[in-house]
Design an enzyme around this catalytic site. Structure first.
Site, PDB file in Angstrom:
ATOM      1  N   TYR A 153       0.948   4.970  -4.702  1.00  0.00           N
ATOM      2  CA  TYR A 153       0.133   4.895  -3.495  1.00  0.00           C
ATOM      3  C   TYR A 153      -1.216   5.593  -3.700  1.00  0.00           C
ATOM      4  CZ  TYR A 153      -1.141   5.495   1.441  1.00  0.00           C
ATOM      5  OH  TYR A 153      -1.807   5.484   2.646  1.00  0.00           O
ATOM      6  N   LYS A 157      -5.015   3.995  -3.654  1.00  0.00           N
ATOM      7  CA  LYS A 157      -5.997   4.416  -2.664  1.00  0.00           C
ATOM      8  C   LYS A 157      -7.242   5.036  -3.300  1.00  0.00           C
ATOM      9  CE  LYS A 157      -3.820   2.876   0.871  1.00  0.00           C
ATOM     10  NZ  LYS A 157      -4.365   1.713   1.622  1.00  0.00           N
TER      11      LYS A 157
END
Length: 269
Positions: A153, A157
Site C-alpha cells: 500500500y 501511494k
C-alpha cells in the site's frame, strides 16, 4: 452560482467512503457527475440515493477494458470532461514483507497505481479538448511517511505522488492541473477493518492500535470523508487555479508512522 455548476466530473471508486462523499459534494454544487465502482450494489445504492445529474458504470479500474468502457460511457453522457478524481483504491495485505504473497502485492499496485494511470490516460485527451481542467489523485499519508506492515500500500501511494508531480509538469502547458491528496485516518467502516487487520498482525488489541494511531495525530482526531471532499472541490475550483503538482495532507497533522500507528488513506472501491 456554485463554483462547480455544470462542470463535468468523473470519480472512480465512488460507491462508498471518500469517493461517495466527493460525488455527493459535486452534485450539491450542481456538477454533472459520472462515477464508477467495482461493487454493483454499492454503485446502485449511490445512484438511488443521490440527487442531481449522476450516472455510473460498474468497473474495476485495474482492468484496461473496464476503464475503456467507463470513459466511453462517461464522455458520451457528459459530452466532455473537466475533472477526473482518481479515488479508487484497495488497502492491500497487512503483514511483514517476508510473509506477503506476490499476487497480493501485484493486485495492490494494480488497483492503486495502474488504475490511476489507465484512467488518466483515458481522461487527458478529453481534458485537452476542453482547454484544460483538473486531475486529483488520492494518495495517503502512507505515501509521505511509509507504513510498517503495509509495504504494498505504501509503495503504491508513494508512486501516486511521483505520478502526480510528473503529470503536473507534463500537462501544465495544456492548462491541466494535477494534484494529490493524502488523507490520514478516515472515520468509517474501512478504518475499522484496517485496524482489525493491524491488530491481528501484531497480536495486540484493536483498542491499542486505535490509541496508537490517535497519539500520532497532532489534532488527536480522525478526519471525515467530507473533509477530503472539501479539499477536492477547492482544488478543482477557480480558487485553486494556481495550485498544481502538490501532495496535500488532510490528516490532522500526522507526526509520523510506526508499527503501532497508521493511516487508512484513499477509499477502497
Amino acid at each position: 452560482m456554485p463554483a462547480h455548476a455544470g462542470r463535468r466530473v468523473v470519480i472512480t471508486g465512488a460507491g462508498a467512503g471518500i469517493g461517495r462523499a466527493i460525488a455527493l459534494a459535486y452534485l450539491g454544487e450542481g456538477a454533472r457527475v459520472h462515477v464508477c465502482d467495482r461493487d454493483p450494489d454499492a454503485l446502485e445504492d449511490l445512484l438511488c440515493a443521490a440527487e442531481g445529474d449522476l450516472a455510473g458504470t460498474v468497473a474495476d479500474i485495474s482492468v484496461e477494458a473496464d476503464v475503456e468502457q467507463l470513459f466511453a460511457e462517461a464522455l458520451d453522457g457528459l459530452g466532455g470532461l473537466d475533472v477526473l478524481v482518481n479515488n479508487a483504491g484497495t488497502p492491500g495485505p497487512t503483514g511483514p514483507v517476508e510473509s506477503l504473497d506476490l499476487d497480493d502485492w501485484r493486485e495492490t499496485l494494480a488497483v492503486n497505481l495502474d488504475g490511476m494511470f489507465l484512467c488518466a490516460r483515458a481522461a487527458v485527451p478529453a481534458l485537452r479538448s476542453a482547454g484544460g481542467g483538473s486531475i486529483v489523485n488520492l494518495s495517503s499519508t502512507a505515501g509521505l511517511h511509509g507504513y510498517p506492515l503495509r509495504s504494498p500500500y505504501a509503495t503504491a501511494k508513494w508512486g501516486v505522488i511521483g505520478f502526480t508531480r510528473t503529470l503536473a509538469m507534463e500537462l501544465g502547458p495544456a492548462g491541466i492541473r494535477v494534484n494529490a491528496i493524502c488523507p490520514g485516518s478516515v472515520s468509517g467502516d474501512r478504518i475499522d477493518r484496517v485496524i482489525a487487520a493491524q491488530a491481528a498482525a501484531r497480536g495486540v488489541s484493536e483498542k491499542a492500535i486505535r490509541q496508537g494511531w490517535m497519539r500520532q495525530i497532532s489534532l488527536r482526531t480522525f478526519v471525515d470523508a467530507e473533509d477530503v471532499a472539501a479539499l477536492v472541490l477547492f482544488l478543482t475550483s477557480g480558487a485553486g487555479a494556481k495550485i498544481s503538482g502538490q501532495a496535500l495532507p488532510v490528516d490532522g497533522h500526522t507526526e509520523g508512522l510506526s508499527s503501532g500507528g497508521g493511516t487508512t488513506g484513499a477509499s477502497a472501491d
